[in-house]
Write a protein that holds these residues in place. Structure first.
Motif, PDB file in Angstrom:
ATOM      1  N   UNK A   1     -70.452   8.140   0.779  1.00 16.58           N
ATOM      2  CA  UNK A   1     -71.591   8.089  -0.135  1.00 16.58           C
ATOM      3  C   UNK A   1     -72.292   6.722  -0.125  1.00 16.58           C
ATOM      4  N   UNK A   2     -71.640   5.731   0.523  1.00 19.26           N
ATOM      5  CA  UNK A   2     -72.297   4.418   0.646  1.00 19.26           C
ATOM      6  C   UNK A   2     -72.566   4.074   2.109  1.00 19.26           C
ATOM      7  N   UNK A   3     -72.402   5.059   2.987  1.00 14.90           N
ATOM      8  CA  UNK A   3     -72.557   4.796   4.419  1.00 14.90           C
ATOM      9  C   UNK A   3     -74.007   4.443   4.757  1.00 14.90           C
ATOM     10  N   UNK A   4     -74.180   3.291   5.384  1.00 18.51           N
ATOM     11  CA  UNK A   4     -75.536   2.851   5.737  1.00 18.51           C
ATOM     12  C   UNK A   4     -76.134   3.740   6.814  1.00 18.51           C
ATOM     13  N   UNK A   5     -75.270   4.198   7.730  1.00 16.56           N
ATOM     14  CA  UNK A   5     -75.745   5.088   8.812  1.00 16.56           C
ATOM     15  C   UNK A   5     -76.340   6.364   8.233  1.00 16.56           C
ATOM     16  N   UNK A   6     -75.550   6.943   7.330  1.00 18.04           N
ATOM     17  CA  UNK A   6     -75.996   8.192   6.704  1.00 18.04           C
ATOM     18  C   UNK A   6     -77.278   7.942   5.899  1.00 18.04           C
ATOM     19  N   UNK A   7     -77.283   6.836   5.158  1.00 23.09           N
ATOM     20  CA  UNK A   7     -78.476   6.504   4.353  1.00 23.09           C
ATOM     21  C   UNK A   7     -79.703   6.383   5.264  1.00 23.09           C
ATOM     22  N   UNK A   8     -79.518   5.715   6.394  1.00 17.76           N
ATOM     23  CA  UNK A   8     -80.651   5.529   7.322  1.00 17.76           C
ATOM     24  C   UNK A   8     -81.189   6.881   7.790  1.00 17.76           C
ATOM     25  N   UNK A   9     -80.255   7.782   8.129  1.00  9.94           N
ATOM     26  CA  UNK A   9     -80.689   9.108   8.620  1.00  9.94           C
ATOM     27  C   UNK A   9     -81.456   9.874   7.534  1.00  9.94           C
ATOM     28  N   UNK A  10     -80.964   9.782   6.315  1.00 12.27           N
ATOM     29  CA  UNK A  10     -81.652  10.516   5.227  1.00 12.27           C
ATOM     30  C   UNK A  10     -83.031   9.901   4.981  1.00 12.27           C
ATOM     31  N   UNK A  11     -83.082   8.568   4.991  1.00 12.55           N
ATOM     32  CA  UNK A  11     -84.381   7.897   4.775  1.00 12.55           C
ATOM     33  C   UNK A  11     -85.361   8.307   5.879  1.00 12.55           C
ATOM     34  N   UNK A  12     -84.881   8.404   7.106  1.00  8.09           N
ATOM     35  CA  UNK A  12     -85.768   8.832   8.210  1.00  8.09           C
ATOM     36  C   UNK A  12     -86.331  10.232   7.934  1.00  8.09           C
ATOM     37  N   UNK A  13     -85.444  11.108   7.439  1.00  6.89           N
ATOM     38  CA  UNK A  13     -85.909  12.479   7.140  1.00  6.89           C
ATOM     39  C   UNK A  13     -86.930  12.465   6.011  1.00  6.89           C
ATOM     40  N   UNK A  14     -86.660  11.623   5.010  1.00 13.31           N
ATOM     41  CA  UNK A  14     -87.602  11.528   3.879  1.00 13.31           C
ATOM     42  C   UNK A  14     -88.976  11.093   4.402  1.00 13.31           C
TER      43      UNK A  14
END
Ligand code: SF4
Length: 379
Positions: free
Chosen positions: A8-21
């Motif tokens: 839930x704090x993974x920067x990789x995952x956050x980056x991917x979600x932000x890209x989708x947003x």
């Protein structure tokens, strides 16, 4: 659990979600016909996550994250603070949560003491407690006439109701019940934004553990607003934004419980029953805003013996008597309703700072001004 937290704090995952947003936002804005798409959080802890992790600065221009009424201390009318100050100076011991200790009163009721903190410095009997049970224990031990200032949303109301219903409150302790309810203020907020509507709701996670995800059905059914019950990690908030955009693109608003690890559809039925057994729903005042229909709790008649209004002869506020109760120049009501940002207030970080709070939104750790002061909320 640790693996989940890391994810839930993974920067990789956050980056991917932000890209989708970023990818979906222009299309969603086009479908909605509104740029930016205004998404409101209704919980001080979500606002903390958004500002602390700089989530606002990661959003594309088509998405605006707005803080809503998520701080129960900020919206507690000055009148009740004045009442508690007065009683503390008259020899009644006042128990309060730490968040409300510095909360300014109106400063206009015949004394220049503005908070319970100042009342204590002036010789008033004020004790900060972590819970109503601390107050119950101390009142039993000390046998002093006392009052517990019970502020909070649905999250803290069951804690207040529990010792009342269990008959644990000693005869010398009375409770000033000024609890407030979140769905009515959500409706009020939607109406305030009618000209530039809210297009997505991040529903309050803590409150939802009590009232259940089902409490927000009306947001979709009556207002057609995509709604996500979200947790408090950065990934939770990013997923909520992504889900809201997806729903706009599909043209199908829904209620999604992203925080299923803590929130059930039905909520905490035992806590709901406790509140219902103890309290009735009444029209109630919100600081700087005025009366909102069916937005407060009051003790039922059978619990009048613990009710400070009744036992200490405190007059309850009425719509006729309620007066605008923010200090001059403070824009807390607009901040609370998401019409203004903390930085729109000319007093922000000048006259009003976390060390010297002037308005109520700078006092509590959940207040938008206090959160923005600590972490900066722009972006
Ligand atoms: Fe009120 Fe202070 Fe916030 Fe201004 S910065 S709105 S005075 S709490």
């Amino acid at each position: 659990m640790q693996v989940l937290e890391q994810r839930l704090r993974s920067q990789d995952l956050a980056r991917k979600i932000v890209e989708k947003i970023h990818k979906l936002a222009p299309l969603a804005a086009k479908r909605v016909g509104q740029t930016p798409i205004k998404i409101m959080d209704f919980c001080g802890t979500h606002e903390y996550t958004i500002t602390h992790y700089g989530i606002r600065s990661l959003m594309p221009p088509e998405v605006e994250l707005v803080a809503g009424p998520g701080c129960p201390v900020c919206i507690t009318p000055a009148y009740y603070v004045d009442v508690a100050i007065k009683l503390s100076l008259e020899g009644i011991r006042v128990y309060t949560y730490g968040d409300a200790y510095k909360l300014p009163g109106s400063g206009r009721r015949g004394h220049d003491i503005r908070s319970l903190e100042e009342a204590r410095a002036a010789g008033g009997d004020v004790v900060v407690v972590y819970s109503v049970l601390d107050a119950v224990r101390m009142a039993r031990r000390d046998r002093k006439p006392s009052l517990f200032l019970a502020v909070g949303f649905e999250t803290t109301a069951p804690a207040t109701a529990s010792p009342v219903v269990a008959g644990m409150v000693p005869e010398n302790l009375k409770i000033l019940n000024v609890h407030r309810l979140t769905p009515p203020i959500m409706r009020y907020t939607f109406a305030t934004h009618r000209d530039n509507p809210i297009r997505g709701v991040i529903a309050p996670g803590h409150v939802s553990t009590i009232v259940g995800a089902k409490a927000w059905k009306f947001v979709v059914e009556e207002y057609g607003i995509p709604t996500v019950v979200a947790g408090f990690e950065p990934i939770d908030v990013l997923l909520a934004v992504l889900e809201i955009l997806r729903q706009h693109i599909e043209g199908r608003p829904r209620l999604v419980n992203e925080y299923s690890r803590a929130v059930k559809w039905e909520g905490n039925k035992r806590a709901q029953k406790l509140i219902d057994e103890c309290c009735e729903v009444v029209d109630a005042a919100w600081r700087g805003i005025g009366f909102v229909p069916k937005s407060g709790l009051a003790f039922r008649d059978k619990y009048r013996h613990v009710d400070a209004f009744h036992e200490y002869g405190i007059k309850e506020l009425t719509p006729e008597e309620w007066k605008y109760d923010l200090p001059p120049g403070c824009r807390c009501a607009e901040v609370t309703l998401g019409i203004a940002k903390p930085t729109d207030c000319p007093l922000f970080m000048k006259v009003c700072t976390p060390g010297t709070p002037y308005g109520p939104c700078m006092v509590s750790s959940e207040g938008a001004c206090a959160v923005w002061a600590r972490f900066g909320g722009g972006g």
